[in-house]
Write a protein that holds these residues in place. Structure first.
Motif, PDB file in Angstrom:
ATOM      1  N   ASP A 184       0.833  -1.182   0.000  1.00  0.00           N
ATOM      2  CA  ASP A 184       0.000   0.000   0.000  1.00  0.00           C
ATOM      3  C   ASP A 184       0.880   1.251   0.000  1.00  0.00           C
ATOM      4  OD1 ASP A 184      -2.572   0.831  -0.255  1.00  0.00           O
ATOM      5  OD2 ASP A 184      -2.928   1.015   1.883  1.00  0.00           O
ATOM      6  N   ILE A 185       0.276   2.400  -0.228  1.00  0.00           N
ATOM      7  CA  ILE A 185       1.019   3.658  -0.253  1.00  0.00           C
ATOM      8  C   ILE A 185       0.915   4.354   1.107  1.00  0.00           C
ATOM      9  CG2 ILE A 185       0.796   3.962  -2.740  1.00  0.00           C
ATOM     10  CD1 ILE A 185      -1.547   5.824  -2.256  1.00  0.00           C
ATOM     11  N   THR A 186       1.878   5.222   1.385  1.00  0.00           N
ATOM     12  CA  THR A 186       1.884   5.994   2.622  1.00  0.00           C
ATOM     13  C   THR A 186       1.886   7.467   2.266  1.00  0.00           C
ATOM     14  OG1 THR A 186       3.174   4.279   3.740  1.00  0.00           O
ATOM     15  CG2 THR A 186       3.140   6.458   4.757  1.00  0.00           C
ATOM     16  N   SER A 187       0.980   8.228   2.878  1.00  0.00           N
ATOM     17  CA  SER A 187       0.924   9.656   2.585  1.00  0.00           C
ATOM     18  C   SER A 187       1.134  10.478   3.849  1.00  0.00           C
ATOM     19  CB  SER A 187      -0.414  10.024   1.932  1.00  0.00           C
ATOM     20  OG  SER A 187      -1.475   9.833   2.843  1.00  0.00           O
ATOM     21  N   PHE A 188       1.746  11.626   3.640  1.00  0.00           N
ATOM     22  CA  PHE A 188       1.947  12.610   4.697  1.00  0.00           C
ATOM     23  C   PHE A 188       1.366  13.925   4.187  1.00  0.00           C
ATOM     24  CE2 PHE A 188       5.369   9.532   5.058  1.00  0.00           C
ATOM     25  CZ  PHE A 188       5.308   9.183   6.399  1.00  0.00           C
ATOM     26  N   ASP A 189       0.203  14.294   4.705  1.00  0.00           N
ATOM     27  CA  ASP A 189      -0.466  15.521   4.280  1.00  0.00           C
ATOM     28  C   ASP A 189       0.009  16.660   5.170  1.00  0.00           C
ATOM     29  OD1 ASP A 189      -2.112  17.618   3.593  1.00  0.00           O
ATOM     30  OD2 ASP A 189      -3.930  16.400   3.532  1.00  0.00           O
ATOM     31  N   LEU A 190       0.765  17.557   4.588  1.00  0.00           N
ATOM     32  CA  LEU A 190       1.317  18.690   5.326  1.00  0.00           C
ATOM     33  C   LEU A 190       0.606  19.990   4.974  1.00  0.00           C
ATOM     34  CD1 LEU A 190       5.073  17.707   4.955  1.00  0.00           C
ATOM     35  CD2 LEU A 190       3.540  17.220   6.869  1.00  0.00           C
ATOM     36  N   GLY A 191      -0.540  19.878   4.291  1.00  0.00           N
ATOM     37  CA  GLY A 191      -1.353  21.045   3.988  1.00  0.00           C
ATOM     38  C   GLY A 191      -1.030  21.764   2.694  1.00  0.00           C
ATOM     39  N   PHE A 192      -0.298  21.119   1.811  1.00  0.00           N
ATOM     40  CA  PHE A 192       0.059  21.729   0.528  1.00  0.00           C
ATOM     41  C   PHE A 192      -0.785  21.132  -0.594  1.00  0.00           C
ATOM     42  CE2 PHE A 192       3.822  22.039   3.217  1.00  0.00           C
ATOM     43  CZ  PHE A 192       4.116  23.385   3.111  1.00  0.00           C
ATOM     44  N   THR A 193      -0.757  21.735  -1.781  1.00  0.00           N
ATOM     45  CA  THR A 193      -1.492  21.205  -2.935  1.00  0.00           C
ATOM     46  C   THR A 193      -0.600  20.381  -3.849  1.00  0.00           C
ATOM     47  OG1 THR A 193      -1.108  23.238  -4.191  1.00  0.00           O
ATOM     48  CG2 THR A 193      -3.166  23.098  -2.932  1.00  0.00           C
ATOM     49  N   SER A 201       6.551   0.631  -3.795  1.00  0.00           N
ATOM     50  CA  SER A 201       6.823  -0.193  -4.970  1.00  0.00           C
ATOM     51  C   SER A 201       6.133   0.458  -6.158  1.00  0.00           C
ATOM     52  CB  SER A 201       6.278  -1.612  -4.771  1.00  0.00           C
ATOM     53  OG  SER A 201       6.338  -2.335  -5.987  1.00  0.00           O
ATOM     54  N   VAL A 202       6.752   0.386  -7.321  1.00  0.00           N
ATOM     55  CA  VAL A 202       6.108   0.953  -8.507  1.00  0.00           C
ATOM     56  C   VAL A 202       4.862   0.164  -8.902  1.00  0.00           C
ATOM     57  CG1 VAL A 202       8.142   2.124  -9.421  1.00  0.00           C
ATOM     58  CG2 VAL A 202       7.685  -0.253 -10.064  1.00  0.00           C
ATOM     59  N   THR A 203       4.662  -0.997  -8.310  1.00  0.00           N
ATOM     60  CA  THR A 203       3.418  -1.732  -8.576  1.00  0.00           C
ATOM     61  C   THR A 203       2.213  -0.997  -8.002  1.00  0.00           C
ATOM     62  OG1 THR A 203       3.680  -3.091  -6.589  1.00  0.00           O
ATOM     63  CG2 THR A 203       4.577  -3.972  -8.649  1.00  0.00           C
ATOM     64  N   ASN A 204       2.457   0.005  -7.170  1.00  0.00           N
ATOM     65  CA  ASN A 204       1.372   0.816  -6.603  1.00  0.00           C
ATOM     66  C   ASN A 204       1.121   2.092  -7.404  1.00  0.00           C
ATOM     67  OD1 ASN A 204       0.743  -0.868  -4.402  1.00  0.00           O
ATOM     68  ND2 ASN A 204       2.506  -0.078  -3.277  1.00  0.00           N
ATOM     69  N   THR A 205       1.565   2.122  -8.639  1.00  0.00           N
ATOM     70  CA  THR A 205       1.415   3.323  -9.459  1.00  0.00           C
ATOM     71  C   THR A 205      -0.044   3.693  -9.659  1.00  0.00           C
ATOM     72  OG1 THR A 205       3.513   2.882 -10.574  1.00  0.00           O
ATOM     73  CG2 THR A 205       2.000   4.387 -11.671  1.00  0.00           C
ATOM     74  N   GLN A 206      -0.914   2.728  -9.957  1.00  0.00           N
ATOM     75  CA  GLN A 206      -2.333   3.057 -10.176  1.00  0.00           C
ATOM     76  C   GLN A 206      -2.987   3.562  -8.894  1.00  0.00           C
ATOM     77  OE1 GLN A 206      -3.901   3.253 -13.232  1.00  0.00           O
ATOM     78  NE2 GLN A 206      -5.335   4.367 -11.930  1.00  0.00           N
ATOM     79  N   LYS A 207      -2.646   2.976  -7.746  1.00  0.00           N
ATOM     80  CA  LYS A 207      -3.159   3.480  -6.468  1.00  0.00           C
ATOM     81  C   LYS A 207      -2.717   4.925  -6.257  1.00  0.00           C
ATOM     82  CE  LYS A 207      -3.289  -0.840  -3.897  1.00  0.00           C
ATOM     83  NZ  LYS A 207      -2.758  -1.586  -2.751  1.00  0.00           N
ATOM     84  N   THR A 208      -1.489   5.218  -6.653  1.00  0.00           N
ATOM     85  CA  THR A 208      -0.953   6.569  -6.529  1.00  0.00           C
ATOM     86  C   THR A 208      -1.730   7.541  -7.403  1.00  0.00           C
ATOM     87  OG1 THR A 208       1.243   5.708  -6.004  1.00  0.00           O
ATOM     88  CG2 THR A 208       1.132   7.961  -6.850  1.00  0.00           C
ATOM     89  N   LYS A 250      14.370   0.782 -15.332  1.00  0.00           N
ATOM     90  CA  LYS A 250      13.283   0.583 -16.293  1.00  0.00           C
ATOM     91  C   LYS A 250      11.922   0.733 -15.629  1.00  0.00           C
ATOM     92  CE  LYS A 250      11.451  -2.681 -19.629  1.00  0.00           C
ATOM     93  NZ  LYS A 250      10.885  -4.001 -19.612  1.00  0.00           N
ATOM     94  N   GLN A 251      11.735   0.119 -14.460  1.00  0.00           N
ATOM     95  CA  GLN A 251      10.453   0.169 -13.770  1.00  0.00           C
ATOM     96  C   GLN A 251      10.118   1.591 -13.313  1.00  0.00           C
ATOM     97  OE1 GLN A 251      12.912  -2.024 -13.056  1.00  0.00           O
ATOM     98  NE2 GLN A 251      12.036  -3.959 -13.729  1.00  0.00           N
ATOM     99  N   GLY A 252      11.112   2.313 -12.808  1.00  0.00           N
ATOM    100  CA  GLY A 252      10.886   3.689 -12.394  1.00  0.00           C
ATOM    101  C   GLY A 252      10.515   4.590 -13.553  1.00  0.00           C
ATOM    102  N   LYS A 253      11.178   4.396 -14.683  1.00  0.00           N
ATOM    103  CA  LYS A 253      10.875   5.201 -15.868  1.00  0.00           C
ATOM    104  C   LYS A 253       9.481   4.887 -16.407  1.00  0.00           C
ATOM    105  CE  LYS A 253      15.686   5.781 -17.169  1.00  0.00           C
ATOM    106  NZ  LYS A 253      16.763   5.443 -18.102  1.00  0.00           N
ATOM    107  N   GLU A 254       9.112   3.592 -16.394  1.00  0.00           N
ATOM    108  CA  GLU A 254       7.772   3.210 -16.846  1.00  0.00           C
ATOM    109  C   GLU A 254       6.701   3.789 -15.913  1.00  0.00           C
ATOM    110  OE1 GLU A 254       7.931  -1.050 -17.094  1.00  0.00           O
ATOM    111  OE2 GLU A 254       8.966  -1.016 -19.026  1.00  0.00           O
ATOM    112  N   ALA A 255       6.954   3.760 -14.611  1.00  0.00           N
ATOM    113  CA  ALA A 255       6.000   4.327 -13.650  1.00  0.00           C
ATOM    114  C   ALA A 255       5.857   5.826 -13.881  1.00  0.00           C
ATOM    115  CB  ALA A 255       6.458   4.044 -12.224  1.00  0.00           C
ATOM    116  N   LEU A 256       6.966   6.506 -14.137  1.00  0.00           N
ATOM    117  CA  LEU A 256       6.917   7.942 -14.405  1.00  0.00           C
ATOM    118  C   LEU A 256       6.110   8.229 -15.670  1.00  0.00           C
ATOM    119  CD1 LEU A 256       7.768  10.793 -13.628  1.00  0.00           C
ATOM    120  CD2 LEU A 256       9.870  10.434 -14.938  1.00  0.00           C
TER     121      LEU A 256
END
Length: 85
Positions: A1-10, A44-51, A71-77
């Motif tokens: 799963d993904i982890t988020s830190f909301d610091l109040g920015f957009t 993990s880049v496998t969480n790209t769609q969740k992101t 390769k995986q990082g570039k494909e995710a980007l």
């Protein structure tokens, strides 16, 4: 799963792994600077769609991607760019 830190920015800084994010925090503290964006760690880049779904739901205005330069990082980007533009 993904982890988020909301610091109040957009905007969000995306990191492929938690250690990448922690390395930035150490660097910022050594420079006497602070983070001026929200943070999302993919784990993990496998969480790209969740992101993508998360960023769309958050009405994100800008993304700073810090993914591995393999390769995986570039494909995710590429997927992030085509889905969020």
């Amino acid at each position: 799963d993904i982890t988020s830190f909301d610091l109040g920015f957009t905007s969000y800084a995306l990191f492929e792994g938690m250690f990448d994010f922690l390395a930035l925090l150490v660097w910022l503290s050594n420079q006497d600077k602070s983070l001026k964006t929200n943070v999302l760690v993919l784990h993990s880049v496998t969480n790209t769609q969740k992101t993508i779904d998360f960023l769309k739901a958050q009405n994100c205005q800008k993304v700073f991607a810090f993914l591995d330069n393999d390769k995986q990082g570039k494909e995710a980007l590429d997927t992030l760019q085509s889905s969020l533009l």
